[in-house]
Design an enzyme around this catalytic site. Structure first.
Site, mmCIF file in Angstrom:
data_model
loop_
_atom_site.group_PDB
_atom_site.id
_atom_site.type_symbol
_atom_site.label_atom_id
_atom_site.label_comp_id
_atom_site.label_asym_id
_atom_site.label_seq_id
_atom_site.Cartn_x
_atom_site.Cartn_y
_atom_site.Cartn_z
ATOM 1 N N ASN A 110 -2.530 -11.324 -4.046
ATOM 2 C CA ASN A 110 -2.608 -12.885 -3.864
ATOM 3 C C ASN A 110 -1.136 -13.516 -3.522
ATOM 4 O O ASN A 110 0.189 -12.838 -3.524
ATOM 5 C CB ASN A 110 -2.622 -13.357 -5.101
ATOM 6 C CG ASN A 110 -3.659 -12.739 -5.838
ATOM 7 O OD1 ASN A 110 -4.527 -13.648 -5.320
ATOM 8 N ND2 ASN A 110 -4.225 -12.862 -7.477
ATOM 9 N N LYS A 112 1.832 -15.321 -2.529
ATOM 10 C CA LYS A 112 1.656 -16.979 -3.880
ATOM 11 C C LYS A 112 2.869 -17.773 -2.224
ATOM 12 O O LYS A 112 2.915 -19.106 -2.442
ATOM 13 C CB LYS A 112 2.474 -16.606 -4.897
ATOM 14 C CG LYS A 112 1.452 -16.150 -5.706
ATOM 15 C CD LYS A 112 1.896 -15.238 -6.938
ATOM 16 C CE LYS A 112 1.871 -16.464 -8.281
ATOM 17 N NZ LYS A 112 0.543 -15.903 -8.540
ATOM 18 N N ASP A 145 0.959 -1.230 0.068
ATOM 19 C CA ASP A 145 -0.078 0.279 0.034
ATOM 20 C C ASP A 145 0.793 1.642 0.599
ATOM 21 O O ASP A 145 0.466 1.993 -1.127
ATOM 22 C CB ASP A 145 -0.357 -0.150 1.417
ATOM 23 C CG ASP A 145 -1.631 1.092 1.357
ATOM 24 O OD1 ASP A 145 -2.478 1.298 0.580
ATOM 25 O OD2 ASP A 145 -2.372 1.225 2.497
ATOM 26 N N ARG A 196 -10.625 10.653 -12.086
ATOM 27 C CA ARG A 196 -9.873 10.196 -10.753
ATOM 28 C C ARG A 196 -9.442 9.068 -10.124
ATOM 29 O O ARG A 196 -8.431 9.004 -9.215
ATOM 30 C CB ARG A 196 -11.019 10.522 -9.811
ATOM 31 C CG ARG A 196 -11.309 12.575 -9.770
ATOM 32 C CD ARG A 196 -12.547 12.617 -8.972
ATOM 33 N NE ARG A 196 -12.159 11.923 -7.634
ATOM 34 C CZ ARG A 196 -13.681 11.809 -6.655
ATOM 35 N NH1 ARG A 196 -14.685 11.120 -7.052
ATOM 36 N NH2 ARG A 196 -13.152 11.475 -5.538
ATOM 37 N N LYS A 197 -9.545 8.444 -10.782
ATOM 38 C CA LYS A 197 -9.437 6.933 -10.741
ATOM 39 C C LYS A 197 -7.820 6.326 -11.175
ATOM 40 O O LYS A 197 -7.329 6.289 -12.824
ATOM 41 C CB LYS A 197 -9.912 5.787 -11.744
ATOM 42 C CG LYS A 197 -11.184 5.688 -10.689
ATOM 43 C CD LYS A 197 -12.413 4.351 -11.215
ATOM 44 C CE LYS A 197 -12.737 4.347 -12.772
ATOM 45 N NZ LYS A 197 -13.765 3.974 -12.863
HETATM 46 C C1 LIG Z 1 3.798 15.102 -2.802
HETATM 47 C C2 LIG Z 1 4.732 14.671 -3.789
HETATM 48 C C3 LIG Z 1 5.838 13.761 -3.749
HETATM 49 C C4 LIG Z 1 5.876 13.295 -2.823
HETATM 50 C C5 LIG Z 1 6.732 12.216 -2.528
HETATM 51 C C6 LIG Z 1 6.154 10.951 -1.928
HETATM 52 C C7 LIG Z 1 5.491 10.682 -0.474
HETATM 53 C C8 LIG Z 1 5.166 9.561 0.039
HETATM 54 C C9 LIG Z 1 4.782 10.308 2.262
HETATM 55 C C10 LIG Z 1 4.130 9.103 2.247
HETATM 56 C C11 LIG Z 1 2.910 7.706 1.209
HETATM 57 C C12 LIG Z 1 2.413 6.455 1.988
HETATM 58 C C13 LIG Z 1 1.939 6.369 1.435
HETATM 59 C C14 LIG Z 1 0.988 5.237 2.069
HETATM 60 C C15 LIG Z 1 -1.266 5.060 1.207
HETATM 61 C C16 LIG Z 1 -1.619 4.741 2.476
HETATM 62 C C17 LIG Z 1 -2.969 4.853 2.093
HETATM 63 C C18 LIG Z 1 -3.939 4.666 2.867
HETATM 64 O O1 LIG Z 1 -4.016 4.167 3.520
HETATM 65 S S1 LIG Z 1 -5.836 4.942 2.904
HETATM 66 C C19 LIG Z 1 -6.720 4.225 3.358
HETATM 67 C C20 LIG Z 1 -7.393 3.532 3.368
HETATM 68 N N1 LIG Z 1 -8.521 4.007 2.846
HETATM 69 C C21 LIG Z 1 -9.487 4.574 3.080
HETATM 70 O O2 LIG Z 1 -10.088 4.812 4.221
HETATM 71 C C22 LIG Z 1 -10.154 4.660 2.432
HETATM 72 C C23 LIG Z 1 -12.094 4.966 2.115
HETATM 73 N N2 LIG Z 1 -12.700 4.882 0.880
HETATM 74 C C24 LIG Z 1 -12.892 6.685 0.535
HETATM 75 O O3 LIG Z 1 -12.337 7.426 1.597
HETATM 76 C C25 LIG Z 1 -13.793 7.013 -0.738
HETATM 77 O O4 LIG Z 1 -14.687 5.132 -0.967
HETATM 78 C C26 LIG Z 1 -12.770 7.280 -1.823
HETATM 79 C C27 LIG Z 1 -12.539 8.314 -1.174
HETATM 80 C C28 LIG Z 1 -12.170 5.984 -2.205
HETATM 81 C C29 LIG Z 1 -13.143 7.308 -3.160
HETATM 82 O O5 LIG Z 1 -15.223 7.692 -2.683
HETATM 83 P P1 LIG Z 1 -15.577 8.876 -3.687
HETATM 84 O O6 LIG Z 1 -14.566 10.374 -3.968
HETATM 85 O O7 LIG Z 1 -17.065 9.098 -3.045
HETATM 86 O O8 LIG Z 1 -15.704 8.282 -4.983
HETATM 87 P P2 LIG Z 1 -17.059 8.191 -5.852
HETATM 88 O O9 LIG Z 1 -18.005 6.096 -5.154
HETATM 89 O O10 LIG Z 1 -16.939 8.785 -6.440
HETATM 90 O O11 LIG Z 1 -16.030 6.924 -7.508
HETATM 91 C C30 LIG Z 1 -15.155 7.373 -8.002
HETATM 92 C C31 LIG Z 1 -14.523 6.156 -8.458
HETATM 93 O O12 LIG Z 1 -14.404 5.302 -8.518
HETATM 94 C C32 LIG Z 1 -14.933 4.028 -8.207
HETATM 95 N N3 LIG Z 1 -14.902 3.720 -6.986
HETATM 96 C C33 LIG Z 1 -14.852 4.068 -5.957
HETATM 97 N N4 LIG Z 1 -14.744 3.206 -4.844
HETATM 98 C C34 LIG Z 1 -13.777 1.839 -5.632
HETATM 99 C C35 LIG Z 1 -13.612 -0.065 -5.371
HETATM 100 N N5 LIG Z 1 -13.519 0.255 -4.021
HETATM 101 N N6 LIG Z 1 -13.611 -0.491 -6.601
HETATM 102 C C36 LIG Z 1 -13.836 -0.063 -7.502
HETATM 103 N N7 LIG Z 1 -14.147 1.293 -7.493
HETATM 104 C C37 LIG Z 1 -14.308 2.372 -7.314
HETATM 105 C C38 LIG Z 1 -15.844 4.811 -9.079
HETATM 106 O O13 LIG Z 1 -17.318 2.892 -9.036
HETATM 107 C C39 LIG Z 1 -16.275 5.727 -9.702
HETATM 108 O O14 LIG Z 1 -15.765 5.263 -10.464
HETATM 109 P P3 LIG Z 1 -16.734 5.973 -11.854
HETATM 110 O O15 LIG Z 1 -17.622 5.939 -12.070
HETATM 111 O O16 LIG Z 1 -16.056 7.191 -11.855
HETATM 112 O O17 LIG Z 1 -16.069 5.412 -13.121
#
Ligand SMILES: CCCCCCCCCCCCCCCCCC(=O)SCCNC(=O)CCNC(=O)[C@H](O)C(C)(C)COP(=O)(O)OP(=O)(O)OC[C@H]1O[C@@H](n2cnc3c(N)ncnc32)[C@H](O)[C@@H]1OP(=O)(O)O
Length: 238
Positions: A182, A184, A160, A205-206
């Site tokens: 998966n 393995k 992740d 946005r995906k």
């Molecule tokens: C800055 C530059 C420098 C960078 C340097 C690097 C820096 C690194 C910093 C450290 C990075 C560490 C990274 C760690 C990452 C951890 C991330 C987490 O754990 S996060 C914690 C764990 N995660 C959470 O807690 C997230 C909890 N969930 C949520 O908050 C919300 O469900 C959401 C925000 C994910 C989407 O909500 P919402 O905005 O209302 O979205 P909509 O309902 O409007 O859907 C939009 C589109 O997506 C589709 N779709 C959506 N879902 C699914 C699905 N499952 N399955 C399939 N499809 C899905 C949906 O069908 C639609 O498609 P379409 O119709 O447009 O075709």
């Protein structure tokens, strides 16, 4: 050291123009506080020979600019608790009602708060042309699941973090919507693995990012994963 870390982070930000990272929630600017000074992705005495060797190999690849070393801190990208709070209010208003603001002061990055060598030791590198993030990861003894093996949750966490970093570099503020894994082969505890992630496509946005976990000699495929990240829309009440 601070200068070079800042320069590298700046380079990553500049690559993407910090898309979605305009920090609309940030209320103040100023010098970074002390905790930003320690980059946890640099070699430590606790690193194994394999980890150090791979670090050196990737740093060599960084010399021509094709790869970038990504620094890593034990706090979030935000420097101040009020920035975190403002971020949550802007992007996650539903969650913000349940968050204890005082506890936010203690917030730290999950993977960066074990003693050296006991938990998650890792370093990431980014290739902008290939849209790849590679993580060199050694899971320490406190991450045991089955005897002698790395806990699946620890593997999932690092997958992740790796695909999440790739998504953040591409689109800024994102969250994991789906992670399919998966398992393995079991990953031996305290062994070094390579987590290879590939940004496959962006649709609105995906972001679709795939990933595998391999042994250092690339002979063993431990894990395969696919993920979906959604770019957060501050106009939406998530
Ligand atoms: C800055 C530059 C420098 C960078 C340097 C690097 C820096 C690194 C910093 C450290 C990075 C560490 C990274 C760690 C990452 C951890 C991330 C987490 O754990 S996060 C914690 C764990 N995660 C959470 O807690 C997230 C909890 N969930 C949520 O908050 C919300 O469900 C959401 C925000 C994910 C989407 O909500 P919402 O905005 O209302 O979205 P909509 O309902 O409007 O859907 C939009 C589109 O997506 C589709 N779709 C959506 N879902 C699914 C699905 N499952 N399955 C399939 N499809 C899905 C949906 O069908 C639609 O498609 P379409 O119709 O447009 O075709």
């Amino acid at each position: 050291m601070l200068r070079s870390c800042a320069a590298r982070l700046h380079a990553v930000g500049a690559l993407r123009g910090l898309r979605g990272c305009a920090r609309p929630w940030a209320r103040s600017s100023g010098p970074a506080p002390e905790f930003f000074h320690e980059d946890h992705s640099l070699p430590k005495p606790s690193w194994s020979k394999d980890m150090r060797l791979l670090f050196d190999q990737f740093m060599k690849k960084c010399e021509d600019g094709s790869w970038i070393h990504l620094p890593s801190y034990n706090y979030t990208l935000f420097q101040r608790s009020q920035d975190i709070s403002a971020f949550i209010h802007a992007y996650l208003p539903t969650a913000s009602k349940l968050i204890n603001e005082e506890k936010l002061l203690q917030a730290k990055i999950f993977t960066r708060n074990f003693e050296d060598g006991l938990g998650f030791e890792y370093v990431m590198f980014y290739n902008d042309v290939e849209k790849r993030v590679v993580c060199v990861f050694e899971g320490g003894p406190y991450l045991q699941g089955m005897p002698g093996c790395l806990h699946g949750g620890a593997i999932a966490t690092m997958i992740d973090a790796t695909v999440g970093t790739s998504a953040m570099i591409a689109e800024g503020i994102v969250m994991t919507a789906n992670l399919n894994i998966n398992f393995k082969r079991p990953v031996p505890l305290c062994s070094v693995v390579l987590i290879n992630s590939q940004l496959d496509k962006i649709e609105g946005r995906k972001l679709f990012i795939s990933c595998n976990v391999q042994s250092v000699d690339e002979k063993t495929l431990y894990t395969e994963a696919t993920s979906l990240f959604i770019k957060l829309d501050p106009e939406k009440q998530v």
